[in-house]
Structure formats: C-alpha cells, structure tokens
Design an enzyme around this catalytic site. Structure first.
Site, PDB file in Angstrom:
ATOM      1  N   SER A 143      51.935 -19.036 131.175  1.00  0.00           N
ATOM      2  CA  SER A 143      51.061 -19.223 132.039  1.00  0.00           C
ATOM      3  C   SER A 143      50.336 -20.548 131.682  1.00  0.00           C
ATOM      4  CB  SER A 143      49.888 -18.025 131.682  1.00  0.00           C
ATOM      5  OG  SER A 143      48.838 -18.330 132.196  1.00  0.00           O
ATOM      6  N   TYR A 156      44.293 -12.448 127.791  1.00  0.00           N
ATOM      7  CA  TYR A 156      45.395 -12.861 128.681  1.00  0.00           C
ATOM      8  C   TYR A 156      45.602 -14.215 127.978  1.00  0.00           C
ATOM      9  CZ  TYR A 156      48.133 -14.124 132.760  1.00  0.00           C
ATOM     10  OH  TYR A 156      48.928 -15.032 133.728  1.00  0.00           O
TER      11      TYR A 156
HETATM   12  P1  NAP Z   1      51.386  -9.069 140.220  1.00  0.00           P
HETATM   13  O1  NAP Z   1      51.212  -9.779 141.458  1.00  0.00           O
HETATM   14  O2  NAP Z   1      49.984  -8.451 139.596  1.00  0.00           O
HETATM   15  O3  NAP Z   1      52.679  -8.534 139.958  1.00  0.00           O
HETATM   16  C1  NAP Z   1      52.983  -7.919 138.609  1.00  0.00           C
HETATM   17  C2  NAP Z   1      54.185  -6.870 138.551  1.00  0.00           C
HETATM   18  O4  NAP Z   1      54.437  -6.133 137.579  1.00  0.00           O
HETATM   19  C3  NAP Z   1      54.220  -5.639 139.664  1.00  0.00           C
HETATM   20  O5  NAP Z   1      55.550  -5.702 140.224  1.00  0.00           O
HETATM   21  C4  NAP Z   1      53.893  -4.639 138.867  1.00  0.00           C
HETATM   22  O6  NAP Z   1      54.442  -3.578 139.465  1.00  0.00           O
HETATM   23  C5  NAP Z   1      54.497  -4.822 137.619  1.00  0.00           C
HETATM   24  N1  NAP Z   1      53.944  -4.300 136.308  1.00  0.00           N
HETATM   25  C6  NAP Z   1      52.736  -4.760 135.787  1.00  0.00           C
HETATM   26  N2  NAP Z   1      52.601  -3.867 134.346  1.00  0.00           N
HETATM   27  C7  NAP Z   1      53.920  -3.314 134.417  1.00  0.00           C
HETATM   28  C8  NAP Z   1      54.490  -2.482 133.422  1.00  0.00           C
HETATM   29  N3  NAP Z   1      53.574  -2.156 132.257  1.00  0.00           N
HETATM   30  N4  NAP Z   1      55.636  -2.034 133.508  1.00  0.00           N
HETATM   31  C9  NAP Z   1      56.434  -2.608 134.288  1.00  0.00           C
HETATM   32  N5  NAP Z   1      55.832  -3.330 135.363  1.00  0.00           N
HETATM   33  C10 NAP Z   1      54.786  -3.709 135.373  1.00  0.00           C
HETATM   34  O7  NAP Z   1      51.615 -10.523 139.116  1.00  0.00           O
HETATM   35  P2  NAP Z   1      52.155 -11.932 139.423  1.00  0.00           P
HETATM   36  O8  NAP Z   1      50.848 -12.917 139.908  1.00  0.00           O
HETATM   37  O9  NAP Z   1      53.220 -11.881 140.255  1.00  0.00           O
HETATM   38  O10 NAP Z   1      52.456 -12.128 137.962  1.00  0.00           O
HETATM   39  C11 NAP Z   1      53.671 -12.060 137.561  1.00  0.00           C
HETATM   40  C12 NAP Z   1      53.650 -12.621 135.971  1.00  0.00           C
HETATM   41  O11 NAP Z   1      53.406 -13.993 135.905  1.00  0.00           O
HETATM   42  C13 NAP Z   1      52.720 -12.093 135.011  1.00  0.00           C
HETATM   43  O12 NAP Z   1      53.074 -11.922 133.794  1.00  0.00           O
HETATM   44  C14 NAP Z   1      51.640 -12.877 135.243  1.00  0.00           C
HETATM   45  O13 NAP Z   1      50.775 -13.026 133.985  1.00  0.00           O
HETATM   46  C15 NAP Z   1      52.408 -14.297 135.199  1.00  0.00           C
HETATM   47  N6  NAP Z   1      51.634 -15.589 135.896  1.00  0.00           N
HETATM   48  C16 NAP Z   1      51.044 -15.199 137.064  1.00  0.00           C
HETATM   49  C17 NAP Z   1      50.438 -16.574 137.582  1.00  0.00           C
HETATM   50  C18 NAP Z   1      49.994 -16.316 138.936  1.00  0.00           C
HETATM   51  O14 NAP Z   1      48.851 -17.181 139.146  1.00  0.00           O
HETATM   52  N7  NAP Z   1      50.019 -15.247 139.849  1.00  0.00           N
HETATM   53  C19 NAP Z   1      50.428 -17.569 136.742  1.00  0.00           C
HETATM   54  C20 NAP Z   1      51.086 -17.559 135.508  1.00  0.00           C
HETATM   55  C21 NAP Z   1      51.582 -16.325 135.168  1.00  0.00           C
HETATM   56  P3  NAP Z   1      53.593  -2.008 139.221  1.00  0.00           P
HETATM   57  O15 NAP Z   1      52.262  -2.185 139.590  1.00  0.00           O
HETATM   58  O16 NAP Z   1      54.598  -1.184 140.334  1.00  0.00           O
HETATM   59  O17 NAP Z   1      54.044  -1.638 137.931  1.00  0.00           O
HETATM   60  C1  GCO Z   2      43.020 -16.635 135.995  1.00  0.00           C
HETATM   61  C2  GCO Z   2      44.353 -16.418 136.482  1.00  0.00           C
HETATM   62  C3  GCO Z   2      45.181 -17.113 135.658  1.00  0.00           C
HETATM   63  C4  GCO Z   2      46.749 -17.249 136.344  1.00  0.00           C
HETATM   64  C5  GCO Z   2      47.847 -17.892 135.727  1.00  0.00           C
HETATM   65  C6  GCO Z   2      47.553 -19.155 135.530  1.00  0.00           C
HETATM   66  O1  GCO Z   2      42.110 -15.802 135.898  1.00  0.00           O
HETATM   67  O2  GCO Z   2      42.688 -17.644 135.575  1.00  0.00           O
HETATM   68  O3  GCO Z   2      44.459 -15.272 136.922  1.00  0.00           O
HETATM   69  O4  GCO Z   2      45.456 -16.764 134.354  1.00  0.00           O
HETATM   70  O5  GCO Z   2      47.009 -15.846 136.794  1.00  0.00           O
HETATM   71  O6  GCO Z   2      48.410 -17.047 134.472  1.00  0.00           O
HETATM   72  O7  GCO Z   2      48.794 -19.828 134.997  1.00  0.00           O
END
Ligand code: NAP
Ligand code: GCO
Length: 262
Positions: A143, A156
């Site tokens: 992240s 986080y």
């Molecule tokens: P999201 O939209 O909330 O999707 C999360 C996924 O993880 C869903 O498929 C959820 O399905 C599953 N999940 C959550 N907890 C779980 C558990 N304990 N066991 C198995 N499955 C689980 O999140 P996203 O934005 O796609 O993010 C995916 C990853 O990228 C995360 O690690 C997040 O921190 C990271 N990330 C996101 C962003 C961003 O801007 N969106 C940026 C940087 C990093 P269920 O609810 O059915 O379990």
């Molecule tokens: C926040 C966001 C972030 C992103 C992501 C950035 O509240 O600042 O959710 O943490 O999800 O991980 O890279």
C-alpha cells in the site's frame, strides 16, 4: 529469447486470496489471461458465486473456495485442496479508519491479523511445496501506507509497513530455493474498500478526500484495479526471476510527488 513466453503463465497455478472483487479479481483475471489456472478465496458465499460467474464470463478458468485467511487451519486446508501453488498473491485485506486514540486493541488486531498475519499464514502454507517443485512466486499487496502515514489508519499502516518487511524477509530466507517474493504497492484504487472516500456529497460535489487524492496524484486520477494487471503478471512470471524483495509501486506517481502548491 521469446519475450511472450517469458511472461507466459501457462502450466502454472495461481492462488489469489480475497479475489471475489476489487484488486484481487483484476489480478486473478490478469494471471488467468496470461495462462495460469486460478484458485481464489473469499469469506462470503454470495461473493464467491458472483465472482465465479464473473470469471466464467471473462473466459478465465477459476475455482473458488470459502476461506478466511486469518484462520490457519482453513488456509492450510485450502492450499492442500488446490495441490501445487506456483504463484501466491496475498491480496485479501481490510481497513478500519478510526483515530488511533479511539481505536480498540481488538480492532487494531483484526486489521493486523488480516493484512499481515494472513500473508504470513498463506506464505508459510505454500513455501514447502514451492521448495519441492523447485521454486515459486509470492506477491504481497502492500500500500501507499507501507511508506506513508495518515490520520485514522494506524492499524492499516502498521500492517502494510510490516507486510513490506515480511516481503523482504521471505525473499531473504527463501531466495536460495528460487522463490521470489515481491510486493505491489497500489496507489489509490477505485474499489469497494475506498468507496467511502469517493462518496458524492449531499450537495452533489466530490468528497474532499477524492479531490485531495486527485491533487496528490500526478496522473490526476484514481487508479482502476486493471492498472495493476501488468505488474502482477510481471512479478508472477519468469520475467522477474532475478527480482526479489522489491515493492513495485503502481500509484500514478504519488510517492514521487511533493503535492500541488496551494
Ligand atoms: P476490497 O474491495 O475490500 O476487496 C477485498 C477482498 O478480500 C474481497 O474479495 C473480500 O471478499 C476479501 N477478503 C477480505 N477479508 C478476507 C479474509 N479474511 N479472508 C479471505 N478473503 C477476505 O479491497 P481492495 O480495495 O480490492 O483491496 C485489495 C487489497 O489491496 C487489500 O489488501 C488492500 O489493503 C490493498 N490495497 C487497496 C488499495 C485501494 O486503493 N483500493 C490500495 C492499496 C492496497 P469477502 O468480503 O467475501 O471476504
Ligand atoms: C486510506 C485508503 C488507503 C488505500 C491504499 C493506498 O484510507 O487511506 O484506504 O489506505 O486503500 O492502501 O495505497
């Protein structure tokens, strides 16, 4: 050298955790399009069903299971059922946006459990098989918060900072077995996790955080889950065989930028 073959994932099995939707779904789709057999998990039956339909509609060969990756027994059972995992993407993650002094230790632990301990659990479950088969790829979804802090995301940021170091440690400890462990650090990506930060305001204007992110991103937009496809295929393929312990930031330039002057 055949460059297309270098990036091909034909004959490989990839496990993407939390790939029912969002970033995990896009990464699984990308790995599947590059030839990998996809295995994925999530916690909800409803999400599992919709995701299986989504993969099938895109012509991706995917099998899914219900598994909470914070539970070591469930994770080990899933890995055993899949058989050989050549590529593991530790993607499942949650966030709780609560000011630190108002956050319970229980909430803090839940975030760390999901975003840091679960990648440890899943990596531990696949590494012995990777060693037996002569190598493997582990990709941890890190992240911006692996590098930066901000209000309300202490748990986080702690977990994602830890995940960056778990990545480097797996690379250090298992690199000699031809295992590469790298991270992808997505910028701000439009998914359900960030939906609250993009909610249209009652007066029809954009959320202040939405405007803030656009101003902090040289690309002047939010990322889309598919923006991560190329980095994922690269880090899952032979093309990255001498890349280990790195975090590849796919952030539209956020980490390079001091921010717009007022
Ligand atoms: P999201 O939209 O909330 O999707 C999360 C996924 O993880 C869903 O498929 C959820 O399905 C599953 N999940 C959550 N907890 C779980 C558990 N304990 N066991 C198995 N499955 C689980 O999140 P996203 O934005 O796609 O993010 C995916 C990853 O990228 C995360 O690690 C997040 O921190 C990271 N990330 C996101 C962003 C961003 O801007 N969106 C940026 C940087 C990093 P269920 O609810 O059915 O379990
Ligand atoms: C926040 C966001 C972030 C992103 C992501 C950035 O509240 O600042 O959710 O943490 O999800 O991980 O890279």
């Amino acid at each position: 050298m055949n460059i297309t073959e270098l990036f091909s994932l034909k004959g490989k099995t990839a496990l993407v955790t939390g790939a029912a939707y969002g970033i995990g779904f896009a990464i699984a789709e990308a790995l599947g399009s590059a030839g990998a057999e996809i295995a994925f998990c999530c916690r909800s039956e409803e999400h599992l069903k919709t995701a299986l339909e989504g993969y099938s509609a895109r012509g991706i060969s995917a099998r899914g299971s219900i598994c909470d990756v914070t539970d070591e027994k469930q994770a080990v059972k899933m890995v055993n059922e899949i058989g050989g995992v050549d590529i593991l993407v530790n993607n499942a993650g949650i966030i709780k946006r609560i000011p630190m002094t108002e956050m319970s230790a229980e909430d803090f632990r839940e975030v760390v459990d999901t975003d840091l301990t679960a990648p440890f659990i899943c990596s531990k479950a696949v590494i012995p098989g990777m060693i037996k088969r002569g190598g493997g790829k582990i990709i941890n979804i890190c992240s911006m918060m692996s590098e930066l802090g901000r209000e309300t995301v202490s748990a986080y940021a702690s977990a994602k900072g830890g995940l960056k170091m778990l990545t480097k440690n797996i690379a250090s400890e298992y690199g000699r077995f031809n295992i590469q462990c790298n991270g992808i650090g997505p910028g701000y990506i439009a998914t359900p996790q960030t939906a609250p930060l993009r909610e249209i305001q009652p007066d029809g204007s954009r959320h202040p955080f939405d405007r803030f992110i656009i101003s902090k991103t040289p690309a002047e937009r939010w990322g889309e889950p598919n923006d991560l496809a190329g980095a994922a295929v690269f880090l899952a393929s032979r093309a990255s065989d001498f890349v280990n312990g790195q975090i590849l930031y796919v952030d539209g330039g956020i980490l390079a930028y001091i921010g717009k002057q007022p």
